[in-house]
Design an enzyme around this catalytic site. Sequence first.
Site, PDB file in Angstrom:
ATOM      1  CG  HIS A   1      -4.453   3.951   3.193  1.00 40.14           C
ATOM      2  ND1 HIS A   1      -5.009   5.453   3.360  1.00 40.14           N
ATOM      3  CD2 HIS A   1      -4.893   3.431   1.853  1.00 40.14           C
ATOM      4  CE1 HIS A   1      -5.905   5.235   2.309  1.00 40.14           C
ATOM      5  NE2 HIS A   1      -5.725   4.364   1.498  1.00 40.14           N
TER       6      HIS A   1
ATOM      7  CB  THR B   1      -6.205   0.197  -3.588  1.00 44.47           C
ATOM      8  OG1 THR B   1      -5.284   0.836  -2.675  1.00 44.47           O
ATOM      9  CG2 THR B   1      -5.980  -1.660  -3.516  1.00 44.47           C
TER      10      THR B   1
ATOM     11  CD  GLU C   1      -2.730   1.530   0.270  1.00 39.82           C
ATOM     12  OE1 GLU C   1      -3.389   0.267  -0.253  1.00 39.82           O
ATOM     13  OE2 GLU C   1      -2.890   2.698  -0.165  1.00 39.82           O
TER      14      GLU C   1
ATOM     15  CG  ASP D   1      -1.318   0.660  -3.660  1.00 40.47           C
ATOM     16  OD1 ASP D   1      -0.491   1.423  -3.210  1.00 40.47           O
ATOM     17  OD2 ASP D   1      -2.568   0.488  -3.181  1.00 40.47           O
ATOM     18  CG  HIS D   2      -1.975   4.078  -5.003  1.00 41.68           C
ATOM     19  ND1 HIS D   2      -1.767   4.982  -3.718  1.00 41.68           N
ATOM     20  CD2 HIS D   2      -3.014   3.130  -4.649  1.00 41.68           C
ATOM     21  CE1 HIS D   2      -2.596   4.569  -2.771  1.00 41.68           C
ATOM     22  NE2 HIS D   2      -3.377   3.357  -3.488  1.00 41.68           N
TER      23      HIS D   2
HETATM   24  C1  GP9 Z   1      -9.321  -0.482   0.941  1.00 39.58           C
HETATM   25  C2  GP9 Z   1      -7.655  -0.401   0.487  1.00 39.58           C
HETATM   26  C3  GP9 Z   1      -7.251   1.274   0.401  1.00 39.58           C
HETATM   27  O1  GP9 Z   1      -9.568  -1.636   1.390  1.00 39.58           O
HETATM   28  O2  GP9 Z   1      -7.193  -1.187   0.009  1.00 39.58           O
HETATM   29  O3  GP9 Z   1      -7.505   1.570  -0.924  1.00 39.58           O
HETATM   30  P1  GP9 Z   1      -7.154   3.027  -1.498  1.00 39.58           P
HETATM   31  O4  GP9 Z   1      -7.837   4.375  -0.727  1.00 39.58           O
HETATM   32  O5  GP9 Z   1      -5.647   2.849  -1.376  1.00 39.58           O
HETATM   33  O6  GP9 Z   1      -7.529   3.071  -2.883  1.00 39.58           O
HETATM   34 MN    MN Z   2      -3.983   1.991  -2.137  1.00 41.38          MN
END
Ligand code: GP9
Ligand code: MN
Length: 645
Positions: free
Chosen positions: A415, A299, A255, A474-475
């Site tokens: 996150h 994500t 993440e 992921d980003h």
């Molecule tokens: C939520 C998690 C976060 O279940 O995968 O998603 P994001 O905010 O990073 O798109």
């Molecule tokens: Mn994410």
Amino acid sequence: MKKKMNTNKFIPVLLLAVAVLWMKTYISQKTQFTLGVEGTTQEFLLFINPLGSALLLLSLSLFFKGARKYWALLAVYLGMSIMLYANIVYYRFFSDFITLPTMFQTQNFGDLGGSVLSLIRPLDILFFVDVLLLGALVLSKRVEKDARNFKKRVALPVVVAALAISFFNLSLAESDRPDLLTRGFDRTYIVKYLGMYNYALYDTVETLKASSQRVMADSDDNTEVLNYTKSNYASPSEEYFGAAEGMNVVYLHLESFQTFLMDYELHGEEVTPFLNSMKDDPNTLYFDNFFHQTAQGKTSDAEFMLENSLFGLPKGSAFITKGQNTYHAAPAILKDEGYTSAVFHGNNGTFWNRSEIYKAFGYDHFFDIESYPNTTESDMAEYGLMDKPFFEQSAPILESLPEPFYTKFITVAHHFPYKMDQQLATIEKGATGDASVDNYFQTARYADEAIEQFFAQLEASGLADNTMIVMYGDHYGISDNHNEAMSEILSKDITPVENAKLQRVPLFIHVPGMEGGINHTYGGQIDLLPTVMHLLGVETQNYVHFGTDLLSEEHEELVMFRNGDYASPEVYSINEAFYDPETGLPLEDKRQLEQAEDLKRHGRYELQLSDQVVNGDLLRFYTPAGFTPVDPADYYYQQAPNLTE
Ligand code: GP9
Ligand code: MN
């Protein structure tokens, strides 16, 4: 002679109906669903959100003449009550809200069918007491009906008031959760912020939008796509094809992880010592020019690309709006090779509509927060279970899966806004004064430790010897709003090129026995699927993939971003200008500019074709040789058995 009750007033009846429906809906939303309401703003939103729609829809009765107003009022009231109650019953079984497409999936109601009686409780009659009273009032001959015509005098101002309330509701919701409607996030969020009835409206609009794009498409649209993807195909490298044949696959979704973290030292300490060591592991291929290509779906866009090698959509999340499409995703491709597939994620299964779209991808199992019962309040991060307890509780479930398996673990601790219990922190915060940037290092360190722990678990269980581990960021975690602090962190100016380079995310491919190394190839998330399939010895020639194998000599080093910009070893295209990646200065050479323009045209065409596939649901017209189509109705996700006891 009995005297008729002379209420003679429709407006008080209407207002009473609005008030009662509002309260009933509020109490139902609060007690019957788990919406994760936090803080006074959200509490307030939950309280007011049924008002706008109750007033708007019930006041439509004012447009009817004479006694028909009463019937219209009753009909709307009954309809809304049924919709509320149906969702309550559905939620008891699925922990989710009804969506139009799922309503037409007979399987869902087949699942419910047998048990629907057990879901209905005697006290549920309370949900309809108000309807019965209103019905009695409308039917009673003793109540004289107000026959006046309110159409203009009252109806319009009431409708305007209702819309104003709804608008106020929406703006407050958007300020608490920006992009709520465009990005969608989670059905639970829409209900929490906008209420049951607006959710139904939102769902209807989204469903109609998706199905209108779908009906316009036909199989001819596929010809252009297939021609393109066939000619774009890059054949696998002899050295790597099949290097992980027959092995298990574990994807670790890192993440918000950006490449700048690798080898970065804060206060003289490595932030991610374990991942740094993995980069140099002899069996790991590490890609240092690998980019995320996500947009609003964050994500979910990353997941969408790596499972399908199709781009996420320019707006919203394909996970949400295209959850009913046909896909030829990795779990389904590998099912034909004898693989069992599973996703592990310590958040609600409905987030990003995962619980639906994973079925279309052919995932056999989805272990969401329900599968992690040994969880205390302090184990929870904002988006679910913290990574360490998450991996710890996942291990026995993973070990119970039949091999070979294809699995994905979606972490959450690192996150935004990167807050964490300071007792768990093992590195000091940054000192830029920008909280997001300063906190970012602590949660990254925590994630690094959690991954180390997971690797140790794989070793201990013996799975490590036979498992390919793919880790990818992921980003971005730090958006360009924080470039001032980032410039301090990196001790350089964040030019447009530097900003684009900050979109790099780490990619590790660890395969026991494979020769690793640092690979500088330019690539992005769109390229993961063919790369991984070829390592597993699975050909991808017949699939509609927009990415190509990063290890192939024919791989084209062009990384398209969703806004039409791109990165390549020779040129970066940013905001319609072209830059030299080394100097960061605008390109001037005419020939180079022409080539850059050609690349842009080519890349944008690719994005457009991918959107054509996703919006038109074109894969339904095509079945690659040897691929068994997925029927989402065959999938039903149950929580994992409690294996830790
Ligand atoms: C939520 C998690 C976060 O279940 O995968 O998603 P994001 O905010 O990073 O798109
Ligand atoms: Mn994410």
